[in-house]
Design a protein around this motif. Structure first.
Motif, mmCIF file in Angstrom:
data_model
loop_
_atom_site.group_PDB
_atom_site.id
_atom_site.type_symbol
_atom_site.label_atom_id
_atom_site.label_comp_id
_atom_site.label_asym_id
_atom_site.label_seq_id
_atom_site.Cartn_x
_atom_site.Cartn_y
_atom_site.Cartn_z
ATOM 1 N N THR A 1 0.849 -1.193 0.000
ATOM 2 C CA THR A 1 0.000 0.000 0.000
ATOM 3 C C THR A 1 0.884 1.241 0.000
ATOM 4 O O THR A 1 1.826 1.359 0.782
ATOM 5 C CB THR A 1 -0.910 0.019 1.231
ATOM 6 O OG1 THR A 1 -1.736 -1.152 1.207
ATOM 7 C CG2 THR A 1 -1.791 1.256 1.236
ATOM 8 N N THR A 2 0.579 2.179 -0.864
ATOM 9 C CA THR A 2 1.418 3.372 -1.012
ATOM 10 C C THR A 2 0.535 4.589 -1.266
ATOM 11 O O THR A 2 -0.690 4.504 -1.233
ATOM 12 C CB THR A 2 2.436 3.175 -2.158
ATOM 13 O OG1 THR A 2 3.349 4.273 -2.182
ATOM 14 C CG2 THR A 2 1.736 3.073 -3.509
ATOM 15 N N ASN A 3 1.172 5.737 -1.526
ATOM 16 C CA ASN A 3 0.435 6.959 -1.844
ATOM 17 C C ASN A 3 1.303 7.856 -2.696
ATOM 18 O O ASN A 3 2.520 7.668 -2.786
ATOM 19 C CB ASN A 3 -0.021 7.672 -0.571
ATOM 20 C CG ASN A 3 1.124 8.232 0.246
ATOM 21 O OD1 ASN A 3 1.661 9.307 -0.049
ATOM 22 N ND2 ASN A 3 1.536 7.522 1.296
ATOM 23 N N ASN A 4 0.706 8.849 -3.330
ATOM 24 C CA ASN A 4 1.425 9.739 -4.247
ATOM 25 C C ASN A 4 1.995 10.985 -3.576
ATOM 26 O O ASN A 4 2.614 11.811 -4.252
ATOM 27 C CB ASN A 4 0.502 10.161 -5.397
ATOM 28 C CG ASN A 4 0.182 9.010 -6.318
ATOM 29 O OD1 ASN A 4 1.040 8.181 -6.599
ATOM 30 N ND2 ASN A 4 -1.060 8.934 -6.781
ATOM 31 N N CYS A 5 1.788 11.136 -2.267
ATOM 32 C CA CYS A 5 2.312 12.302 -1.558
ATOM 33 C C CYS A 5 3.712 12.079 -1.000
ATOM 34 O O CYS A 5 4.356 13.033 -0.542
ATOM 35 C CB CYS A 5 1.396 12.662 -0.385
ATOM 36 S SG CYS A 5 -0.168 13.412 -0.816
ATOM 37 N N GLU A 6 4.177 10.816 -1.000
ATOM 38 C CA GLU A 6 5.411 10.454 -0.300
ATOM 39 C C GLU A 6 5.329 10.840 1.180
ATOM 40 O O GLU A 6 6.287 11.306 1.787
ATOM 41 C CB GLU A 6 6.652 11.084 -0.955
ATOM 42 C CG GLU A 6 6.945 10.537 -2.336
ATOM 43 C CD GLU A 6 8.262 11.031 -2.918
ATOM 44 O OE1 GLU A 6 9.024 11.707 -2.194
ATOM 45 O OE2 GLU A 6 8.531 10.746 -4.096
ATOM 46 N N LEU A 7 4.161 10.633 1.745
ATOM 47 C CA LEU A 7 3.930 10.846 3.168
ATOM 48 C C LEU A 7 3.639 9.497 3.812
ATOM 49 O O LEU A 7 3.287 8.521 3.126
ATOM 50 C CB LEU A 7 2.735 11.782 3.381
ATOM 51 C CG LEU A 7 2.904 13.242 2.979
ATOM 52 C CD1 LEU A 7 1.578 13.976 3.112
ATOM 53 C CD2 LEU A 7 3.972 13.932 3.820
ATOM 54 N N PRO A 8 3.763 9.408 5.136
ATOM 55 C CA PRO A 8 3.348 8.174 5.803
ATOM 56 C C PRO A 8 1.884 7.884 5.496
ATOM 57 O O PRO A 8 1.046 8.786 5.441
ATOM 58 C CB PRO A 8 3.551 8.495 7.291
ATOM 59 C CG PRO A 8 4.590 9.568 7.313
ATOM 60 C CD PRO A 8 4.339 10.390 6.075
ATOM 61 N N ASN A 9 1.566 6.617 5.272
ATOM 62 C CA ASN A 9 0.198 6.250 4.939
ATOM 63 C C ASN A 9 -0.810 6.732 5.983
ATOM 64 O O ASN A 9 -1.960 7.034 5.664
ATOM 65 C CB ASN A 9 0.088 4.731 4.787
ATOM 66 C CG ASN A 9 0.722 4.229 3.506
ATOM 67 O OD1 ASN A 9 0.978 5.007 2.576
ATOM 68 N ND2 ASN A 9 1.002 2.939 3.442
ATOM 69 N N SER A 10 -0.370 6.832 7.221
ATOM 70 C CA SER A 10 -1.276 7.256 8.292
ATOM 71 C C SER A 10 -1.712 8.704 8.155
ATOM 72 O O SER A 10 -2.688 9.122 8.780
ATOM 73 C CB SER A 10 -0.601 7.060 9.651
ATOM 74 O OG SER A 10 0.591 7.837 9.740
ATOM 75 N N GLN A 11 -0.989 9.495 7.325
ATOM 76 C CA GLN A 11 -1.327 10.906 7.164
ATOM 77 C C GLN A 11 -2.123 11.177 5.887
ATOM 78 O O GLN A 11 -2.487 12.320 5.616
ATOM 79 C CB GLN A 11 -0.052 11.755 7.161
ATOM 80 C CG GLN A 11 0.692 11.743 8.483
ATOM 81 C CD GLN A 11 1.922 12.626 8.459
ATOM 82 O OE1 GLN A 11 2.171 13.345 7.489
ATOM 83 N NE2 GLN A 11 2.693 12.587 9.531
#
Length: 805
Positions: free
Chosen positions: A476-486
């Motif tokens: 699981t990832t995201n496009n913000c390069e932030l911790p997934n919890s944020q």
């Protein structure tokens, strides 16, 4: 910075008509002495940034400079002003406060004047609106990821600077000297810098901080003896000197920038007396790809590899905020270019012209800068061209929906026992590309770039190119390069950071009524996928109808759904008005040389060897030309050099294109006539910038062909198409959301039976695209727009002018 030396720019951006009116109004009665004039030289007075401004005092006849007094809100700055070698009375005013600053001047024999200068902080913004948070500053040594939940923090990137960032990611500027080594056969042109990029989840990032051991540019010590391997260079003005460059690394608008130029350490440099080896020309290199990560980093473009420019006396400029991979907010990108140009003109000297350069996302930024803030770039040399990110996204989104649709049970049932070759021929006809891998490549490279929250990436692995079967990554990832919890999750974190390009540009597009999601332009309502494939006999009526029944769209959280995607009308309007959809009228004012390589498939080997990504399709260059022709009337400001053995030009061809553009812009700046800029650009085009192609069969890449029909017959030079064009759209592909009309049975030439037509009307109950009409919200750009007062933008008024005291 809207360059005052560019033909027509002074009148456009500094408001000469308003200035003249103000001067007349301020002259008073016949017995009053004439009013002097104050003028900011390197930007409009309401767009100054960084705390300093180069100001000129124009004295009326009979006035004396000997008793000139200048102050800023009562602070005396008279000592900064002097009559310069060019006969102008100028001074660099420093220490400007954020917001309004009143500069006043008086002199013997003239009535005093005042000018309000509005200064923005070095960290921005100037006109792009409130900055998006959170944003993680870079650090001298990367800090490992850590924490949990709301207190979690990603690893930081290396800044390449020794100082610590403040709350707005401002880091003290540093200057370093390097010399070009003569060991050219054994050295590497890598940056003499630590590797900056660190995975956001890294818990041991320091290991990646390793500068190259054998760089072609080595640190220069002014206190040591001259190195034995010191190189020399000859500038385009014929000056021979030691090949030493000074690198300014600093921060601006939350980005990290590099400004690099030939430098003599034994002599001073100021804006009013620049060192002569700088020719006044800028090469601004825009970084590739696209993305919207929330972490500061140094720029991706490599100044050490730009010998063609640096050795001739050019200044190299790059910023992470003008790297497409790090910043997909194109208004903020353009604002950063403006801020950098003002900084350069204030601290290095007058700019003769600015040349943009970039591939892929770098070509997007070149085009979008010219469209969003016309006047900042005089010319661009690009390759791997796209017009803009907004309309490039049409093809990406279409390919994502189609690749998914081809794996749905209804489509697979229609394919039955057909051979992979037969099935892929149908996909190819629907997609419009050379083969089915064009859409696979788009899905793999950027199909998840629009995801707003957490996701697990789906791709078509190379081994599945024949079948198109998708595989999902379990991470699981995201496009913000932030911790997934944020990051946004509709259930566990509905107010978390949203990571799409539109959310990163919420200061431009605005937000929905919920105050959370940004408005966006994604839309495929009314699009008849595969229409031309049906009419051409490549797919059956049943395949055409079924495809359009199952293709679907996405919701506002980028989740797949059965309904088509629907754009927000306000976002469409903003995209066109602000020039975010590339304006052909604005681009017509810029000289462009497009070196067009081949990357139309990921399974067909290039004649020069190797395989491409499969996303930089040749038709994109022709799409740019089509917009120019439709919106301005011709594309004679656009030169194209096609070659088919590789994606990017050879070093020799890149140098040739650079020198041709240098000649073009030199001719342009020499034209001081009142002719319209668009005409000047075309008149200035040299013979060395003519259109040609190099046959893909020519291993030496020396044959030049000017007959475009011959070029088009070469399979590695031929432009193909896109899913939206196969659906009936035009080559410009600049309609984000089409106008609709009722389904017309006659359109299908008898290829659909009554039942299929009924099903099609159900799919398109609101109508199908009417490509003869402008798109919804489509209009001429009125850029530049200011977003200081919020999303949507407003046109700039006349530039501030000085008035009598």
């Amino acid at each position: 910075m809207w360059n005052s030396t560019r033909p027509g720019a002074l009148g456009r951006w500094f408001g000469l008509a308003a200035l003249a009116a103000a001067l007349v109004a301020g002259c008073g009665g016949s017995d009053d002495p004439p009013v002097l004039e104050l003028r900011t030289l390197n930007n409009r007075a309401d767009l100054i940034s960084g705390g300093d401004a180069l100001v000129e005092v124009l004295l009326p006849g009979g006035a004396s400079a000997s008793a000139l007094k200048v102050n800023v809100d009562g602070r005396d700055v008279s000592s900064a002003f002097a009559m310069r070698a060019d006969g102008r009375l100028t001074g660099l005013v420093t220490g400007l406060a954020n917001g309004g600053n009143v500069i006043s001047a008086s002199a013997d024999g003239a009535s005093g004047a005042k000018l309000t200068v509005t200064n923005a902080p070095r960290g921005g913004p100037v006109f792009s609106g409130a900055q998006i948070v959170p944003f993680i500053c870079a650090t001298p040594m990367a800090v490992a990821a850590g924490g949990a939940g709301a207190s979690a923090a990603p690893a930081t990137n290396f800044s390449g600077l020794s100082g610590t960032a403040d709350a707005q990611c401002n880091i003290p500027t540093e200057f370093k000297l390097y010399y070009r080594s003569t060991a050219s056969t054994t050295c590497t042109f890598s940056l003499p810098d630590p590797t900056p990029s660190v995975a956001a989840t890294s818990t041991a990032p320091a290991a990646s901080s390793v500068p190259p051991a054998n760089g072609c540019f080595k640190p220069y010590d002014t206190a040591a003896a001259a190195p034995a391997d010191m190189g020399t260079t000859v500038t385009d003005a014929g000056r021979t000197l030691n090949y030493i460059v000074r690198v300014e690394r600093g921060t601006m608008n939350r980005g990290i920038h590099d400004i690099v130029v030939l430098f003599d350490p034994t002599k001073p440099w100021s804006a009013t007396a620049p060192q002569p080896q700088w020719n006044g020309k800028i090469l601004h290199v825009f970084g590739a790809s696209t993305g919207q990560p929330r972490r500061q980093i140094r720029p991706a473009p490599n100044w050490a590899s730009e010998d063609k420019a640096l050795s001739r006396g050019y200044m190299f400029v790059a910023s992470s905020m003008t790297d497409s991979a790090r910043n997909s907010n194109r208004v903020m990108m353009s604002e950063t270019v403006m801020m950098l140009k003002e900084h350069i003109a204030d601290n290095y000297g007058p700019i003769k012209f600015t040349m943009g350069q970039g591939c892929s996302g770098g070509s997007i930024n070149s085009h979008m800068n010219a469209s969003i803030t016309p006047g900042l770039l005089d010319g661009v040399t690009i390759n791997c061209a796209y017009p803009d990110s907004e309309t490039t996204g049409i093809e990406v989104a279409d390919c994502v929906q189609l690749v998914e649709a081809y794996q749905k049970p209804q489509w697979l049932a229609l394919m039955g026992s057909a051979s992979p070759a037969t099935i892929n021929a149908k996909k190819t006809a629907i997609n419009g590309h050379l083969d089915q891998t064009g859409c696979h490549a788009w899905y793999n490279a950027f199909g998840s770039n629009g995801k707003v929250g957490l996701y697990q990436q789906r791709t078509v692995p190379a081994a599945n190119n024949a079948t198109g079967v998708l595989v999902q990554n379990p991470v699981t990832t995201n496009n913000c390069e932030l911790p997934n919890s944020q990051v946004f999750d509709p259930v566990s974190n509905p107010t978390g950071a949203r990571c799409s390009a539109w959310d990163w540009a919420a200061n431009i597009f605005g937000k929905a009524a919920d105050g959370i999601r940004a408005l966006d332009t994604r839309d495929n309502e009314g699009v008849q996928y595969g229409l031309k494939a049906l009419l051409g006999g490549s797919i059956t009526g049943e395949e055409f109808v079924t495809l359009n029944e199952v293709v679907g769209g996405i919701d506002k959280d980028a989740n797949f759904r059965a309904e088509r995607s629907k754009a927000d009308p306000a976002a469409l309007d903003i995209s066109y008005r602000a020039g975010i959809v590339m304006s052909g009228k604005n681009l017509a004012k810029v000289a462009e040389l497009d070196t067009r390589g081949w990357d139309d498939s990921s399974i067909v080997q290039m004649p020069g060897g190797g395989f491409g990504l499969g996303i930089h399709h040749i038709w994109r260059s022709f799409s740019v030309r089509d917009r120019l022709a439709r919106e301005y009337g011709d594309h004679r400001n656009h030169a194209m050099w096609r070659f088919g053995r590789s994606l990017t030009p050879s070093a020799a061809l890149a140098l040739e294109s650079f020198l041709a553009m240098d000649t073009w812009l030199t001719n342009l700046t020499a034209d001081k006539s009142a002719t319209a800029l668009e005409v000047k650009v075309r008149n200035a085009r040299p013979a060395s910038a003519g259109d040609f192609c190099i046959p893909s069969s020519d291993a030496t890449q020396t044959t030049r062909i000017t007959d475009q029909s011959v070029c088009d017959a070469d399979p590695f030079l031929k432009p193909y198409s896109s899913p939206r064009q196969v659906a009936g759209g035009n080559l410009s592909e600049n309609i984000l959301k089409c106008a609709l009309r009722p389904v017309n049975d006659a359109e299908y030439s008898g290829r659909l039976d009554g039942g299929q037509l009924a099903r099609l009307r159900t799919v398109f109950s609101g109508g199908v695209c009417d490509w003869t009409k402008p798109g919804i919200g489509q209009q001429d750009a009125i850029s530049p727009l200011s977003f200081r007062n919020g999303p949507g933008g407003t046109a700039f008024g006349a530039a501030p002018v000085s008035t009598a005291q």
